[in-house]
Design an enzyme around this catalytic site. Structure first.
Site, PDB file in Angstrom:
ATOM      1  CB  THR A  23      -0.924   0.035   1.243  1.00  6.41           C
ATOM      2  OG1 THR A  23      -1.736   1.212   1.188  1.00  6.41           O
ATOM      3  CG2 THR A  23      -0.165   0.047   2.550  1.00  6.41           C
ATOM      4  CG  ASN A  25      -3.672   5.241   3.087  1.00  7.50           C
ATOM      5  OD1 ASN A  25      -3.305   5.563   4.206  1.00  7.50           O
ATOM      6  ND2 ASN A  25      -4.847   5.587   2.582  1.00  7.50           N
ATOM      7  CB  ILE A  26       1.519   5.852   6.211  1.00  9.79           C
ATOM      8  CG1 ILE A  26       2.224   5.493   7.528  1.00  9.79           C
ATOM      9  CG2 ILE A  26       0.882   7.231   6.345  1.00  9.79           C
ATOM     10  CD1 ILE A  26       3.189   4.366   7.445  1.00  9.79           C
ATOM     11  CD  GLU A  52      -5.504   1.356  -6.894  1.00 10.86           C
ATOM     12  OE1 GLU A  52      -6.610   1.842  -7.195  1.00 10.86           O
ATOM     13  OE2 GLU A  52      -5.117   1.213  -5.724  1.00 10.86           O
ATOM     14  CG  ASP A  81      -9.504  -1.419  -3.996  1.00  9.95           C
ATOM     15  OD1 ASP A  81      -8.665  -0.496  -3.999  1.00  9.95           O
ATOM     16  OD2 ASP A  81     -10.571  -1.363  -4.641  1.00  9.95           O
ATOM     17  N   GLY A 161      -8.685  10.257   4.436  1.00  6.49           N
ATOM     18  CA  GLY A 161      -9.722   9.973   3.448  1.00  6.49           C
ATOM     19  C   GLY A 161     -11.088  10.507   3.871  1.00  6.49           C
ATOM     20  CG  ASP A 163     -11.104   8.092   8.648  1.00  7.87           C
ATOM     21  OD1 ASP A 163     -11.848   7.202   8.206  1.00  7.87           O
ATOM     22  OD2 ASP A 163      -9.956   7.868   9.059  1.00  7.87           O
ATOM     23  CG  HIS A 188     -13.932  -0.301   6.041  1.00  7.71           C
ATOM     24  ND1 HIS A 188     -13.853   0.665   7.017  1.00  7.71           N
ATOM     25  CD2 HIS A 188     -13.106   0.113   5.053  1.00  7.71           C
ATOM     26  CE1 HIS A 188     -13.031   1.625   6.625  1.00  7.71           C
ATOM     27  NE2 HIS A 188     -12.560   1.302   5.442  1.00  7.71           N
ATOM     28  NE  ARG A 189      -7.691  -0.339   5.920  1.00  8.60           N
ATOM     29  CZ  ARG A 189      -8.369   0.828   5.796  1.00  8.60           C
ATOM     30  NH1 ARG A 189      -8.680   1.550   6.855  1.00  8.60           N
ATOM     31  NH2 ARG A 189      -8.715   1.276   4.613  1.00  8.60           N
TER      32      ARG A 189
END
Ligand code: ITT
Length: 205
Positions: A23, A25-26, A52, A81, A161, A163, A188-189
């Site tokens: 990823t 995204n940290i 992607e 994803d 994002g 959030d 979800h994650r």
């Protein structure tokens, strides 16, 4: 680390519990690591570019990308994803969330949602684990909530994002006002990551 199988059977054999989360995204990585650590699974962030694929299915996007990266690095890959599906917008932005976030952002979503009374939305995640060309497994998670009327930012906590505009049902706070530990109780994650970790512990040595 990876033990090769002599047959073509679909078996996962890992020496040590170590995965590479592909990823850029940290924030996603930090949330995943907080969960995997509880299962004694070590995870490293692999910052890689992949093609992607544009597709309506999060699962297919994650599967294609995970396989592409596995073939390139020959490492046990975890790839995720996510998408945000807003009911009143017929599921928009869905799997196109990254593009929509980059272009119109949260302000654009709030504009599209002006005067909408049904604010229900679902965050969905597909996580794919791949440690051979033929072996990959998918884990999914989702959380239902509402799109807020305005961005809610807690300066002491850095959400990312969507959030600041997503409030899970049953929570008094948006994701952006939660610590990683709190968000991991709902997200979800986190749901997909727990399923992966439980499966992984049963299939690795
Ligand atoms: P990688 O593809 O490099 O993993 P990304 O940020 O592009 O990182 P996704 O494609 O999975 O990740 O995410 C799609 C969009 O949804 C993107 O704009 C994210 O910021 C956002 N997003 C994903 N998970 C989120 C979460 O838990 N909270 C808020 N926004 C999230």
């Amino acid at each position: 680390m990876l033990k090769k199988e002599s047959s073509n059977e679909t078996k996962f054999k890992l020496g040590g519990r170590f995965v590479f989360f592909a990823t850029n995204n940290i924030n996603k990585f930090n949330e995943a690591r907080a969960i995997l650590t509880k299962y004694n699974i070590s995870v490293a962030m692999l910052r890689v570019k992949n093609s992607e694929l544009q597709n309506d299915s999060l699962k297919e996007i994650a599967q294609t990308s995970a396989l592409e990266i596995f073939k390139k690095y020959n490492l046990p890959i975890l790839l995720e994803d996510s998408g945000l599906f807003i009911d009143v917008l017929n599921g928009f932005p869905g799997p196109y969330a990254a593009y929509v976030y980059k272009t119109i952002g949260n302000s654009g979503i709030l504009t599209l949602m002006e005067k909408k009374t049904n604010r229900t939305a679902t965050f969905k995640t597909a996580i794919v684990y791949c440690n051979s060309k033929n072996n990959f497994k998918c884990f999914e998670g989702e959380i239902i909530g509402e799109i807020t009327n305005k961005k809610i930012i807690d300066p002491s906590i850095s959400g990312f994002g969507f959030d600041p505009i997503f409030q899970p049902t049953g929570s008094p706070k948006v994701f952006a006002a939660m610590s990683i530990a709190e968000k991991n109780l709902f997200s979800h994650r986190a749901r997909a990551m727990h399923s992966f970790a439980i499966w992984y512990k049963q299939h690795s040595k």
